[in-house]
Design an enzyme around this catalytic site. Structure first.
Site, PDB file in Angstrom:
ATOM      1  N   ARG A  96     -14.058  10.668  10.728  1.00 37.46           N
ATOM      2  CA  ARG A  96     -13.244  11.730   9.910  1.00 37.46           C
ATOM      3  C   ARG A  96     -12.230  12.746  10.765  1.00 37.46           C
ATOM      4  O   ARG A  96     -11.329  13.276  10.794  1.00 37.46           O
ATOM      5  CB  ARG A  96     -14.036  12.562   8.751  1.00 37.46           C
ATOM      6  CG  ARG A  96     -13.155  13.653   8.139  1.00 37.46           C
ATOM      7  CD  ARG A  96     -14.232  14.439   7.266  1.00 37.46           C
ATOM      8  NE  ARG A  96     -13.612  15.470   6.743  1.00 37.46           N
ATOM      9  CZ  ARG A  96     -14.039  15.880   5.328  1.00 37.46           C
ATOM     10  NH1 ARG A  96     -15.082  15.661   4.915  1.00 37.46           N
ATOM     11  NH2 ARG A  96     -13.384  16.584   4.724  1.00 37.46           N
ATOM     12  N   ASN A 150     -15.184   8.058  -0.880  1.00 38.83           N
ATOM     13  CA  ASN A 150     -13.515   8.282  -0.787  1.00 38.83           C
ATOM     14  C   ASN A 150     -12.806   7.397   0.061  1.00 38.83           C
ATOM     15  O   ASN A 150     -13.630   6.774   0.905  1.00 38.83           O
ATOM     16  CB  ASN A 150     -13.195   9.708  -0.245  1.00 38.83           C
ATOM     17  CG  ASN A 150     -13.386  10.769  -1.324  1.00 38.83           C
ATOM     18  OD1 ASN A 150     -13.086  10.427  -2.651  1.00 38.83           O
ATOM     19  ND2 ASN A 150     -13.768  11.941  -1.145  1.00 38.83           N
ATOM     20  N   CYS A 172     -15.643  11.047  -9.177  1.00 42.40           N
ATOM     21  CA  CYS A 172     -15.253  12.037  -8.362  1.00 42.40           C
ATOM     22  C   CYS A 172     -15.732  13.351  -8.978  1.00 42.40           C
ATOM     23  O   CYS A 172     -16.044  13.504 -10.102  1.00 42.40           O
ATOM     24  CB  CYS A 172     -13.712  12.307  -8.244  1.00 42.40           C
ATOM     25  SG  CYS A 172     -13.028  13.345  -7.271  1.00 42.40           S
ATOM     26  N   HIS A 203      -7.791  12.645  -7.319  1.00 42.81           N
ATOM     27  CA  HIS A 203      -7.307  13.634  -6.437  1.00 42.81           C
ATOM     28  C   HIS A 203      -6.008  13.845  -6.887  1.00 42.81           C
ATOM     29  O   HIS A 203      -5.131  14.692  -6.023  1.00 42.81           O
ATOM     30  CB  HIS A 203      -7.471  13.244  -4.769  1.00 42.81           C
ATOM     31  CG  HIS A 203      -9.029  13.560  -4.522  1.00 42.81           C
ATOM     32  ND1 HIS A 203      -9.261  13.491  -3.195  1.00 42.81           N
ATOM     33  CD2 HIS A 203      -9.987  13.669  -5.235  1.00 42.81           C
ATOM     34  CE1 HIS A 203     -10.805  13.697  -3.078  1.00 42.81           C
ATOM     35  NE2 HIS A 203     -11.164  13.839  -4.175  1.00 42.81           N
ATOM     36  N   TYR A 258      -6.171  19.296  -5.393  1.00 36.59           N
ATOM     37  CA  TYR A 258      -5.596  18.480  -4.423  1.00 36.59           C
ATOM     38  C   TYR A 258      -4.067  18.252  -4.496  1.00 36.59           C
ATOM     39  O   TYR A 258      -3.316  17.812  -3.471  1.00 36.59           O
ATOM     40  CB  TYR A 258      -6.332  17.104  -4.521  1.00 36.59           C
ATOM     41  CG  TYR A 258      -7.575  16.941  -3.690  1.00 36.59           C
ATOM     42  CD1 TYR A 258      -7.227  16.598  -2.435  1.00 36.59           C
ATOM     43  CD2 TYR A 258      -8.917  17.364  -4.547  1.00 36.59           C
ATOM     44  CE1 TYR A 258      -8.658  16.181  -1.572  1.00 36.59           C
ATOM     45  CE2 TYR A 258      -9.762  17.423  -3.607  1.00 36.59           C
ATOM     46  CZ  TYR A 258      -9.858  16.786  -2.316  1.00 36.59           C
ATOM     47  OH  TYR A 258     -10.923  16.721  -1.533  1.00 36.59           O
TER      48      TYR A 258
END
Length: 448
Positions: A96, A150, A172, A203, A258
């Site tokens: 990440r 995700n 989510c 998102h 988002y």
């Protein structure tokens, strides 16, 4: 469903697992999970051991006849499973960090589910999810897979577009947060019945109506958010940076947080670049929080989910995951907000898209809510753009071809130069070589 209720959690060593277990313990009277299997990979063994020990203490304290197992053997765990939850991170937080820092080093937003970073998380994740689905189809074909990994929208799109597995639901925590926000600002009580019309992509959802006890209170909510009069106490990360009043009023919709990445690109990039120049990235913050959590989890006297877990951005997801399982297991026909194919239910988008929207859940899975048959035209352009990106991304994950990665990057509204797309593709593919087995021949060519 069998009398024995077996749940398998893949990515069981995750810091979120205690919250998932808390959700099951809270609902044990109607969702009597008899076996919870925590599965992880070798790199996650230490975390898995810590989580497993904590989960056993939690079960003991709750005094319910649930057994918690841990294993690195996924196929063994899947024997006789009724539900499989996926909450994995391929390459863990180090991957990440690369997702975030490499785009930022070229002046681009690095965010876990959109743009270049979201694409590369998808490229690493989709093949692994496909492997899990193959095992499920072979070992426990009647099990439901509830995915929290995700990028949930991209993963759901890939599963329904490129496999024939139908018992897959993407979950989510953003809609859960929005619901808590609404409950908080409208000062609702447990007696109030709240129903939300939510639509879009993962998102990237919009609220278009809020019904309390059958009456719409959307105008009041929209006015309160737009004017800044309504602020929530319960949810920390919903409107970090407020949307402008003009945007909210002109859309006449409430966008999820988002959407800041699209409606406030300049500001979001400035914030992230500032963090980057100070040597920071979100992954490093998460690493710190994780480290603290695992220190707490090791305490042999700890037998509940610690409050500190709520500092993680995915807090409360377990409520969504447990409620989805509960609704299917008990054929509840209740309202949830999930990622599913709509099969033509929405009249102004292609019939084969997977979307995130209000749905009714029961024994046969999720059905799009009857009230929502049309996506608001005002935001359809953005939805089409992001879906084009998701479809291209899922194709790239399967093909392992450089040009497919370039196409996905160039279709993302967060990438502003075809030349930069090539630089980003090259750097990110090479940085993630270990986690992109599909890209072996592409990587060989890039190294020449």
């Amino acid at each position: 469903m069998s009398q024995k209720l077996k749940v398998v959690t893949i990515g069981g060593g995750s810091s979120y697992t205690p919250e998932l277990l808390e959700g099951f313990l809270k609902r044990y009277h109607e969702l009597p999970v008899s076996e919870l299997w925590l599965v992880d990979v070798e790199d996650g063994q230490e975390k898995l051991d810590i989580i497993h020990a904590l989960c056993q203490r939690m079960v003991e304290k709750a005094g319910v006849p649930m057994k918690v197992f841990k294993t690195l053997d996924r196929r063994q765990a899947l024997q006789g499973a009724d539900f499989v939850t996926t909450q994995l991170r391929v390459g863990q937080l180090d991957a990440r960090e690369k997702d975030e820092r490499i785009p930022l080093s070229h002046g681009y937003l690095g965010q876990e589910t959109n743009g270049a970073a979201g694409l590369f998380k998808g490229l690493r994740t989709i093949p692994v999810i496909f492997d899990i689905i193959k095992d499920v189809q072979e070992i426990c074909p009647d099990a439901w897979v509830i995915n929290f990994t995700n990028p949930a929208g991209m993963v759901t799109e890939a599963v329904y577009r490129h496999t024939n597995f139908k018992r897959f639901i993407g979950v989510c925590n953003i809609p859960v947060g929005m619901k808590m926000f609404i409950t908080d600002v409208l000062k609702l009580t447990e007696k109030d019945e709240l129903s939300i019309d939510l639509f879009g992509l993962n998102h990237m959802v919009f609220l278009r109506d809020v019904l309390v006890n059958g009456q719409s209170r959307f105008a009041e909510l929209l006015d309160g958010v737009a004017s800044g009069k309504l602020t929530a106490n319960s949810v920390k990360n919903i409107f970090d940076l407020p949307f402008s009043e003009g945007l909210i009023r002109s859309l006449n919709l409430l966008p999820c947080s988002y959407l800041l990445y699209y409606f406030k690109q300049k500001e979001m990039l400035a914030i992230e670049m500032g963090e980057y120049y100070k040597g920071g990235a979100r992954a490093q913050v998460v690493k710190k929080v994780e480290k603290q959590l695992f220190e707490l989890y090791k305490d042999p006297d700890l037998n509940v989910k610690p409050k500190e877990l709520e500092l993680r951005g995915g807090a409360y997801y377990s409520d969504a995951a447990c409620e989805v399982i509960n609704a299917i297991y008990n054929d509840k026909q209740t309202e949830h907000y999930v990622n599913i194919p709509h099969h033509g239910h929405i009249d102004n988008i292609p019939a084969d898209w997977a979307v995130e929207m209000t749905a009714i859940l029961g024994r046969d899975g999720a059905k799009p809510h009857a009230r929502i048959t049309h996506f608001d035209e005002k935001v359809l352009g953005l939805i089409y753009t992001i879906k084009g990106f998701e479809v291209a991304a899922s194709q790239a994950a399967i093909s392992g071809e450089f040009n497919d990665v370039l196409l996905a990057l160039n279709l993302s509204p967060l990438i502003h130069s075809d030349r930069d797309a090539e630089i980003l593709a090259r750097e990110l593919i090479l940085a993630h070589e270990k986690w992109l087995p599909n890209f072996a021949s592409t990587i060989e060519k890039l190294k020449q």
